[in-house]
Design an enzyme around this catalytic site. Structure first.
Site, PDB file in Angstrom:
ATOM      1  N   TYR A   1     -95.558  14.327 -73.592  1.00 23.55           N
ATOM      2  CA  TYR A   1     -94.527  15.356 -73.413  1.00 23.55           C
ATOM      3  C   TYR A   1     -94.750  16.546 -74.344  1.00 23.55           C
ATOM      4  O   TYR A   1     -94.639  17.696 -73.924  1.00 23.55           O
ATOM      5  CB  TYR A   1     -93.131  14.764 -73.628  1.00 23.55           C
ATOM      6  CG  TYR A   1     -92.733  13.734 -72.597  1.00 23.55           C
ATOM      7  CD1 TYR A   1     -92.940  13.941 -71.238  1.00 23.55           C
ATOM      8  CD2 TYR A   1     -92.127  12.538 -72.979  1.00 23.55           C
ATOM      9  CE1 TYR A   1     -92.567  13.001 -70.293  1.00 23.55           C
ATOM     10  CE2 TYR A   1     -91.743  11.592 -72.033  1.00 23.55           C
ATOM     11  CZ  TYR A   1     -91.970  11.829 -70.700  1.00 23.55           C
ATOM     12  OH  TYR A   1     -91.593  10.909 -69.771  1.00 23.55           O
TER      13      TYR A   1
ATOM     14  N   GLU B   1     -84.697  11.302 -65.128  1.00 24.70           N
ATOM     15  CA  GLU B   1     -84.263   9.942 -65.459  1.00 24.70           C
ATOM     16  C   GLU B   1     -85.459   9.033 -65.722  1.00 24.70           C
ATOM     17  O   GLU B   1     -85.479   8.296 -66.695  1.00 24.70           O
ATOM     18  CB  GLU B   1     -83.409   9.386 -64.314  1.00 24.70           C
ATOM     19  CG  GLU B   1     -82.914   7.979 -64.517  1.00 24.70           C
ATOM     20  CD  GLU B   1     -81.884   7.836 -65.628  1.00 24.70           C
ATOM     21  OE1 GLU B   1     -81.790   6.733 -66.185  1.00 24.70           O
ATOM     22  OE2 GLU B   1     -81.177   8.810 -65.936  1.00 24.70           O
TER      23      GLU B   1
ATOM     24  N   ASN C   1     -92.188   5.136 -78.225  1.00 27.86           N
ATOM     25  CA  ASN C   1     -93.171   5.307 -77.162  1.00 27.86           C
ATOM     26  C   ASN C   1     -94.070   6.490 -77.522  1.00 27.86           C
ATOM     27  O   ASN C   1     -93.913   7.605 -77.016  1.00 27.86           O
ATOM     28  CB  ASN C   1     -92.484   5.514 -75.808  1.00 27.86           C
ATOM     29  CG  ASN C   1     -93.470   5.449 -74.652  1.00 27.86           C
ATOM     30  OD1 ASN C   1     -94.672   5.605 -74.839  1.00 27.86           O
ATOM     31  ND2 ASN C   1     -92.940   5.224 -73.462  1.00 27.86           N
TER      32      ASN C   1
ATOM     33  N   TYR D   1     -93.026   7.717 -64.573  1.00 25.36           N
ATOM     34  CA  TYR D   1     -93.845   6.519 -64.711  1.00 25.36           C
ATOM     35  C   TYR D   1     -95.123   6.627 -63.900  1.00 25.36           C
ATOM     36  O   TYR D   1     -95.111   7.067 -62.752  1.00 25.36           O
ATOM     37  CB  TYR D   1     -93.039   5.307 -64.238  1.00 25.36           C
ATOM     38  CG  TYR D   1     -93.720   3.987 -64.410  1.00 25.36           C
ATOM     39  CD1 TYR D   1     -93.854   3.398 -65.667  1.00 25.36           C
ATOM     40  CD2 TYR D   1     -94.212   3.293 -63.319  1.00 25.36           C
ATOM     41  CE1 TYR D   1     -94.465   2.167 -65.828  1.00 25.36           C
ATOM     42  CE2 TYR D   1     -94.820   2.052 -63.459  1.00 25.36           C
ATOM     43  CZ  TYR D   1     -94.944   1.495 -64.717  1.00 25.36           C
ATOM     44  OH  TYR D   1     -95.541   0.274 -64.873  1.00 25.36           O
ATOM     45  N   VAL D   2     -96.219   6.206 -64.524  1.00 24.45           N
ATOM     46  CA  VAL D   2     -97.517   6.060 -63.869  1.00 24.45           C
ATOM     47  C   VAL D   2     -98.008   4.653 -64.194  1.00 24.45           C
ATOM     48  O   VAL D   2     -97.883   4.194 -65.339  1.00 24.45           O
ATOM     49  CB  VAL D   2     -98.529   7.118 -64.358  1.00 24.45           C
ATOM     50  CG1 VAL D   2     -99.925   6.858 -63.795  1.00 24.45           C
ATOM     51  CG2 VAL D   2     -98.064   8.522 -63.985  1.00 24.45           C
TER      52      VAL D   2
END
Length: 165
Positions: free
Chosen positions: A135, A87, A128, A90-91
């Site tokens: 990815y 879901e 993005n 994030y970093v």
């Protein structure tokens, strides 16, 4: 340079995870998006016989500050069997480039391997580019392009309307 640890989230982390969820939503251009609370996360992830999600965090060792997280759930595919759905991933922006995302992604893949999951699915905003590059560098592919699929969703109002027909 700081050292970082990737670990499973704990109930007491959920207040911090909620803040990160809000940061991610703002980053994606949806600051009013999240409708849940830290209490919802605590209940659904830690106070249920069958938790609705899993969460792993990246923690800065010196400060114990959570600087990244991955939140997902287990799913089932009629094609591959056990699966995971990611879901959120994030970093903190100021720490990107330190390979913390790679550490977090690797830990998630270990979880998938260790639980017999054969695939991990997720959504990513089309524009993005940083995330897309990240990815794809890990072997991910765009299912919409590769399999001519699209993604649909119904929300609570539609669910209630249909259920009450």
């Amino acid at each position: 340079m700081s050292n970082f640890t990737v670990r499973k989230a704990k109930k007491e982390d959920m207040v911090h995870i909620m803040k990160k969820i809000i940061e991610l939503a703002a980053f994606e251009g949806y600051p009013e998006g999240p409708k849940i609370t830290a209490s919802d996360l605590e209940r659904d992830g830690f106070e249920s016989d069958c938790p609705y999600f899993f969460c792993i965090v990246v923690e800065q060792d010196e400060t114990n500050k959570i600087v990244g997280y991955a939140l997902g759930n287990y799913a089932y595919s009629s094609w591959t069997g056990r699966a995971m759905y990611l879901e959120d991933f994030y970093v903190d922006p100021e720490l990107r480039g330190l390979r913390l995302g790679h550490k977090l992604f690797k830990e998630m893949c270990k979880m998938a391997r260790d639980t017999g999951c054969h695939r991990i699915d997720w959504h990513c905003l089309v524009d993005n580019n940083l995330a897309t590059k990240f990815y794809e560098s890990h072997g991910a592919f765009d299912v919409c392009k590769a399999e001519s699929r699209t993604c649909y969703r119904i929300t609570n109002d539609e669910i209630l309307n249909i259920a009450n027909l």
